[in-house]
Design a protein around this motif. Sequence first.
Motif, PDB file in Angstrom:
ATOM      1  N   PHE A   1      -1.534  53.895  32.970  1.00 41.23           N
ATOM      2  CA  PHE A   1      -2.392  54.703  33.824  1.00 41.23           C
ATOM      3  C   PHE A   1      -1.590  55.444  34.884  1.00 41.23           C
ATOM      4  O   PHE A   1      -0.423  55.158  35.114  1.00 41.23           O
ATOM      5  N   GLN A   2      -2.296  56.352  35.556  1.00 34.34           N
ATOM      6  CA  GLN A   2      -1.714  57.034  36.707  1.00 34.34           C
ATOM      7  C   GLN A   2      -1.373  56.008  37.783  1.00 34.34           C
ATOM      8  O   GLN A   2      -2.102  55.043  37.961  1.00 34.34           O
ATOM      9  N   PHE A   3      -0.315  56.226  38.520  1.00 32.04           N
ATOM     10  CA  PHE A   3       0.148  55.284  39.537  1.00 32.04           C
ATOM     11  C   PHE A   3       0.180  53.856  39.007  1.00 32.04           C
ATOM     12  O   PHE A   3      -0.473  52.966  39.547  1.00 32.04           O
TER      13      PHE A   3
ATOM     14  N   HIS B   1       0.461  50.322  40.830  1.00 33.33           N
ATOM     15  CA  HIS B   1      -0.657  49.602  41.457  1.00 33.33           C
ATOM     16  C   HIS B   1      -1.117  48.404  40.630  1.00 33.33           C
ATOM     17  O   HIS B   1      -1.950  47.644  41.069  1.00 33.33           O
ATOM     18  N   GLN B   2      -0.602  48.271  39.408  1.00 38.73           N
ATOM     19  CA  GLN B   2      -1.071  47.150  38.598  1.00 38.73           C
ATOM     20  C   GLN B   2      -0.123  45.964  38.665  1.00 38.73           C
ATOM     21  O   GLN B   2      -0.383  44.935  38.066  1.00 38.73           O
ATOM     22  N   LEU B   3       1.008  46.102  39.385  1.00 41.80           N
ATOM     23  CA  LEU B   3       1.956  44.995  39.491  1.00 41.80           C
ATOM     24  C   LEU B   3       1.325  43.876  40.318  1.00 41.80           C
ATOM     25  O   LEU B   3       0.660  44.136  41.311  1.00 41.80           O
ATOM     26  N   PHE B   4       1.535  42.630  39.898  1.00 42.17           N
ATOM     27  CA  PHE B   4       0.904  41.540  40.654  1.00 42.17           C
ATOM     28  C   PHE B   4       1.745  40.275  40.726  1.00 42.17           C
ATOM     29  O   PHE B   4       1.466  39.403  41.541  1.00 42.17           O
TER      30      PHE B   4
ATOM     31  N   ALA C   1      -6.118  48.663  33.128  1.00 39.65           N
ATOM     32  CA  ALA C   1      -4.659  48.650  32.999  1.00 39.65           C
ATOM     33  C   ALA C   1      -4.186  47.284  32.512  1.00 39.65           C
ATOM     34  O   ALA C   1      -3.296  47.182  31.670  1.00 39.65           O
ATOM     35  N   GLN C   2      -4.782  46.215  33.038  1.00 39.52           N
ATOM     36  CA  GLN C   2      -4.373  44.877  32.605  1.00 39.52           C
ATOM     37  C   GLN C   2      -4.893  44.576  31.198  1.00 39.52           C
ATOM     38  O   GLN C   2      -4.246  43.873  30.434  1.00 39.52           O
TER      39      GLN C   2
ATOM     40  N   LYS D   1     -10.106  50.547  37.246  1.00 40.33           N
ATOM     41  CA  LYS D   1      -8.842  51.061  36.739  1.00 40.33           C
ATOM     42  C   LYS D   1      -7.845  49.925  36.503  1.00 40.33           C
ATOM     43  O   LYS D   1      -7.189  49.866  35.460  1.00 40.33           O
ATOM     44  N   ILE D   2      -7.728  49.014  37.475  1.00 37.67           N
ATOM     45  CA  ILE D   2      -6.768  47.914  37.334  1.00 37.67           C
ATOM     46  C   ILE D   2      -7.186  47.015  36.177  1.00 37.67           C
ATOM     47  O   ILE D   2      -6.353  46.571  35.389  1.00 37.67           O
TER      48      ILE D   2
ATOM     49  N   PRO E   1      -4.518  38.671  37.956  1.00 37.90           N
ATOM     50  CA  PRO E   1      -3.922  39.991  37.751  1.00 37.90           C
ATOM     51  C   PRO E   1      -4.808  41.141  38.227  1.00 37.90           C
ATOM     52  O   PRO E   1      -4.336  42.247  38.397  1.00 37.90           O
TER      53      PRO E   1
ATOM     54  N   PHE F   1       3.970  39.554  31.372  1.00 36.32           N
ATOM     55  CA  PHE F   1       2.518  39.376  31.306  1.00 36.32           C
ATOM     56  C   PHE F   1       1.955  39.783  29.945  1.00 36.32           C
ATOM     57  O   PHE F   1       1.179  39.041  29.338  1.00 36.32           O
ATOM     58  N   GLY F   2       2.371  40.947  29.473  1.00 33.32           N
ATOM     59  CA  GLY F   2       1.891  41.427  28.169  1.00 33.32           C
ATOM     60  C   GLY F   2       2.296  40.506  27.029  1.00 33.32           C
ATOM     61  O   GLY F   2       1.441  40.007  26.295  1.00 33.32           O
TER      62      GLY F   2
ATOM     63  N   ASP G   1       6.183  39.754  35.742  1.00 33.60           N
ATOM     64  CA  ASP G   1       5.257  40.863  35.577  1.00 33.60           C
ATOM     65  C   ASP G   1       5.429  41.535  34.218  1.00 33.60           C
ATOM     66  O   ASP G   1       4.458  41.838  33.532  1.00 33.60           O
TER      67      ASP G   1
ATOM     68  N   ARG H   1      -3.459  48.503  51.695  1.00 31.08           N
ATOM     69  CA  ARG H   1      -2.750  49.774  51.821  1.00 31.08           C
ATOM     70  C   ARG H   1      -3.701  50.858  52.327  1.00 31.08           C
ATOM     71  O   ARG H   1      -3.393  51.617  53.237  1.00 31.08           O
TER      72      ARG H   1
ATOM     73  N   ASN I   1       0.435  37.334  26.974  1.00 29.31           N
ATOM     74  CA  ASN I   1      -0.925  37.501  26.465  1.00 29.31           C
ATOM     75  C   ASN I   1      -0.953  37.612  24.950  1.00 29.31           C
ATOM     76  O   ASN I   1      -1.987  37.385  24.329  1.00 29.31           O
TER      77      ASN I   1
ATOM     78  N   VAL J   1      -4.961  40.398  42.813  1.00 28.18           N
ATOM     79  CA  VAL J   1      -3.767  40.682  43.620  1.00 28.18           C
ATOM     80  C   VAL J   1      -3.580  42.197  43.831  1.00 28.18           C
ATOM     81  O   VAL J   1      -3.508  42.646  44.962  1.00 28.18           O
ATOM     82  N   PRO J   2      -3.557  42.985  42.748  1.00 25.60           N
ATOM     83  CA  PRO J   2      -3.392  44.424  42.982  1.00 25.60           C
ATOM     84  C   PRO J   2      -4.534  45.021  43.800  1.00 25.60           C
ATOM     85  O   PRO J   2      -4.319  45.927  44.598  1.00 25.60           O
TER      86      PRO J   2
ATOM     87  N   PHE K   1       7.174  44.048  44.517  1.00 25.57           N
ATOM     88  CA  PHE K   1       6.626  44.747  45.690  1.00 25.57           C
ATOM     89  C   PHE K   1       7.714  45.273  46.612  1.00 25.57           C
ATOM     90  O   PHE K   1       7.450  46.007  47.543  1.00 25.57           O
TER      91      PHE K   1
ATOM     92  N   ARG L   1      -2.615  45.600  28.752  1.00 21.98           N
ATOM     93  CA  ARG L   1      -1.494  44.686  28.557  1.00 21.98           C
ATOM     94  C   ARG L   1      -1.988  43.367  27.957  1.00 21.98           C
ATOM     95  O   ARG L   1      -1.355  42.324  28.116  1.00 21.98           O
ATOM     96  N   GLY L   2      -3.155  43.403  27.347  1.00 20.36           N
ATOM     97  CA  GLY L   2      -3.636  42.231  26.632  1.00 20.36           C
ATOM     98  C   GLY L   2      -4.375  41.213  27.477  1.00 20.36           C
ATOM     99  O   GLY L   2      -4.649  40.110  27.011  1.00 20.36           O
TER     100      GLY L   2
END
Lengths: 267, 286
Positions: free
Chosen positions: B89-91, B94-97, A183-184, A179-180, A205, B107-108, B104, A216, B111, A208-209, B143, A187-188
């Motif tokens: 996506f859902q939640f 969770h993709q923040l890093f 998702a990334q 999923k991550i 990217p 990032f897009g 953050d 968690r 890229n 880390v998540p 975070f 974002r390219g």
Amino acid sequence: MSGMRSITLGHYLPGNSILHRLDPRAKLMGLLILIAALFLIKTFSGFFYFGLFFVLTFVSSRLPWRYFMRGLKPVLYIVFFTLILHFLFTKGGQVFWRFGPLTIEENGVFLGSFMTLRLILLVITTLLVTLTTSPIAFADGIEFLLRPLRVFRVPGHEIAMMMTIALRFIPTLMEESDKIRKAQMARGADFESGNIFRRARNLVPLLVPLFVSAFRRADDLAVAMESRCYRGGDNRTKMRQQQVTCLDYLGVFTTCGIAAAIVLTGV
Amino acid sequence: MLIEARDLSYTYMPGTPFQVEALKKINLGIARGEFVGVIGETGSGKSTLVQHFNGLLKPTGGEMCVEGKNIWHGETNLRKLRSRIALLFQFPEHQLFEETVFNDVAFGPRNLGMSGSEMEQRVRFGLTSMGLDFDTYRDRSPFHLSGGEKRRVAMAGIMAMRPEVVVLDEPTAGMDPVGRRKFMEQVSRLHREEKLTVILVTHNMEEIARLAERLFVFNRGELVLQGQPAEVFKSVSLIKETGLEIPAFSELLQQLRQRGKEVRTDLFTVGDVAGEILKLSREERT
């Protein structure tokens, strides 16, 4: 998804064959005996009888052979590598083939095919057990087998618990990383091109998540166990009581007998 | 049609005992500038479907077309496509890093090969488009934000790519009512003002009825119903069969109508429905 597909190694397939119904402790003991036998066999005829026994058990397990073979795929590289190494570097006996400094000699061919066969038999026998045993039953079996080691203060229950938790979270984390990753990618992000350093850096990217979510989840699980007053080890009863039946004794003794017979004919 | 699925099918893990047919011969089209809703029970295939729109999943049957071109034929640049059709996506928190909100969100754009002031402009646009003040948030750690803020930062990261289409997969799941309202207000403002095409996957019937111009209803991998919200929610029995609910307002107005009252049934906000009922009672008095 491609990552998900290749990890079929040891993925439990529910079923109702004799092998599925056997007690995990019996299966693990049987497996240990068979592995020991495998390392005692010294001749090809021994391997032949062993293979025959494997085929019979495999057929009785009613596992789809296509699926089974796919689980074998990742191991084939190692097998192939072993074969090549032995062919090229084990010397002695008649020379079959020569190309410059490279030679393939009799001992190499013999030892190479011998080791390869042993490796393949080892993997498929183990695969047969892991595919017919649910991970939880498997961990229970391990806990039982580790019990004698308590004398040396080996925490059998804790090890089994860790195994269960780890196995339980593999699919969850795979799903999460899938999923991550997506998702990334949305974002390219690029996970496929570039040299090895670039690729490693591009994994940040994703990693880390993933770590954040793993911690968690670990935290949530710890709280959940704590609030149910979990304490492992002594005096803990099991929800699934394992019952050893005649079938299990029969299984272990038959395996013992067959393994002994194979070893005796094959030494 | 901007996005079009033709006989699109998708099967998870084909050829294994775990094979699941998630989508069965889906045909649908979404035009530029539309706000459409995708609804269905959990496991009905809606999340699988939206991942086809920007080529994150490759259909196992049929075609996925963007502007009439099959994205899996010829040389469609998938990375470029993903910056045009963005997916949240859902939640999404969770993709923040990154260490700071700025990085953050950047990032897009990074890229996409941007840097310097151009990138900063994109980040500013992203944050303000989600109602976050650029200078307040830029140096904070993602975070350490609240759940709602994290989610808006994640959405800002998507908006910073300046996509033509955003696909939102249950963006407000698990949010409190205020956070949910704020989030959806920003999205519908972007739809109105920036002409953003929005595809919203949700379980919240009230929300979708109010916001979407068209709805797609999924059940067990099949597209069972599509049309304007008022039309779709008329098929009460079919909707309930798929495990969904009719918005309370819709049900209220339909029941009034069944009892012989002359009311409109295509209203979904408190104000509109209150007005309609007041009108009715006034008429009855005279």
